[in-house]
Design an enzyme around this catalytic site. Structure first.
Site, mmCIF file in Angstrom:
data_model
loop_
_atom_site.group_PDB
_atom_site.id
_atom_site.type_symbol
_atom_site.label_atom_id
_atom_site.label_comp_id
_atom_site.label_asym_id
_atom_site.label_seq_id
_atom_site.Cartn_x
_atom_site.Cartn_y
_atom_site.Cartn_z
ATOM 1 N N ASP A 105 0.734 -1.291 0.283
ATOM 2 C CA ASP A 105 -0.404 0.228 0.184
ATOM 3 C C ASP A 105 0.880 1.037 -0.068
ATOM 4 O O ASP A 105 1.836 1.328 -0.951
ATOM 5 C CB ASP A 105 -0.886 -0.172 0.892
ATOM 6 C CG ASP A 105 -1.599 1.065 1.356
ATOM 7 O OD1 ASP A 105 -2.773 1.125 0.728
ATOM 8 O OD2 ASP A 105 -1.620 2.008 2.166
ATOM 9 N N HIS A 303 -7.380 -6.396 -1.592
ATOM 10 C CA HIS A 303 -6.059 -5.380 -0.966
ATOM 11 C C HIS A 303 -5.077 -6.059 0.175
ATOM 12 O O HIS A 303 -3.839 -5.146 -0.286
ATOM 13 C CB HIS A 303 -6.541 -3.812 -0.592
ATOM 14 C CG HIS A 303 -5.361 -3.204 -0.682
ATOM 15 N ND1 HIS A 303 -5.106 -2.124 -1.760
ATOM 16 C CD2 HIS A 303 -5.437 -1.868 0.737
ATOM 17 C CE1 HIS A 303 -3.979 -1.234 -1.082
ATOM 18 N NE2 HIS A 303 -4.419 -1.163 0.405
#
Length: 326
Positions: A105, A303
């Site tokens: 991320d 994610h």
């Protein structure tokens, strides 16, 4: 491979912004693990013992503003140049001259910029979930402002100090649970429903979060770890990363379009907006990441890939690390 792996040890080391907290396991070549938003060193809990057992000194940090690391008050203390220097300081504080850096991320972007700006320190880079995109125009805030049309893109929503904090901090645990669920493969909103990456005018992000069900990777005890950290620290330091994107764009003007040439790896989730929206960035890797060893999309993954699919991520990381030049 080591037959015995020592337990995780924690310590604080000096950095330009104060101190960085790190969790360390194993001995051997240094592998620096950098988390994203809104996480902590703990998001690498599945990788630390595996990398240590494979013969590496695995070190996961709390990024500046998170966990037990220092939290400067000034918003501009979270610009990318400062976070890169924190990473360099950790490497040197551990008595090393170089390291492999791996990020997820925001951590992927921090890792990429660390490799770009300090190639003499970071000899290889692994990127999880967020592809590498070289600095380019136009200004990021202008791009994000155009994305929402009648709604507001979450990055724009995060820009004003105090605004997102006012939504999150009265119920940190509940907000985190919803945010994690919104981006996890088994709990994310169905295609065609309201996108949690956007905020309706006058609304909040949590209006679109799933309610009442945690993703499989996020048990109550894991959620407690994250919630306790952010209840203690607040979200201001973490959100300040988003509030420096225009400053980063200005700071890195000399690196416009610059490739990263060290050996690299990318792993993403096929259901993650970070990879679907940025598919063109992945296609550009022959130009932007000429040292790319391999690129992987985990089918049906969201994610939080190193927590959603730890076994696959561990295998890919271990194989890549083993193949790197000594």
């Amino acid at each position: 491979m080591s037959e015995h792996v020592a337990e995780i040890t924690h310590r604080l080391v000096s950095s330009p912004g104060g101190r960085i907290h790190l969790a360390e396991q194993g001995t051997g070549p240094l592998v620096l693990l950098v988390h994203g938003f809104p996480e902590s060193w703990y998001s690498w809990r599945h990788q630390l013992p595996v990398l240590a057992a494979a013969g590496y000194r695995a070190v996961a940090i709390d990024v500046r503003g998170y966990g037990r690391s220092s939290k400067p008050a000034a918003t501009d203390a979270y610009r990318m140049l400062d976070l890169v220097e924190d990473n360099v300081a950790v490497v040197h504080a551990l008595g090393e001259e170089s390291a492999v850096v791996i990020g997820h991320d925001w951590g992927a972007t921090i890792a990429a910029k660390s490799a770009l700006l300090r190639p003499e320190v970071f000899r290889a880079v692994g990127l999880l979930s967020v592809p590498y995109t070289p600095r380019s125009g136009p200004r990021p805030s202008d791009v994000f402002a155009r994305m929402g049309q009648d709604e507001e893109f979450y990055v724009s929503y995060f820009q004003e100090p105090g605004r997102a904090e006012a939504e999150i901090e009265p119920d940190v645990r509940g907000w985190l649970a919803g945010f994690y669920a919104a981006l996890s493969a088994d709990t994310m909103p169905a295609p065609g429903t309201a996108d949690p990456h956007f905020v309706s005018r006058g609304g909040t992000m949590r209006d679109r979060f799933p309610i009442g069900r945690l993703p499989a990777w996020l048990g109550e005890s894991v959620l407690d770890v994250y919630a306790e950290e952010f209840e203690r620290t607040g979200l201001g330091g973490a959100l300040s990363r988003y509030r420096n994107m225009d400053r980063d764009w200005e700071d890195l003007a000399a690196f416009d379009g610059a490739p990263i040439t060290q050996p690299s790896l990318f792993i993403g989730g096929s259901l993650d907006a970070s990879t679907t929206w940025m598919a063109d960035a992945i296609k550009a890797y022959p130009v932007t990441l000429p040292g790319l060893v391999s690129s992987h999309l985990l089918d049906g993954c969201g994610h939080w890939i190193q927590q959603e699919r730890p076994a696959e991520v561990n295998r890919l990381l271990s194989d890549w690390l083993a193949a790197l030049p000594a």
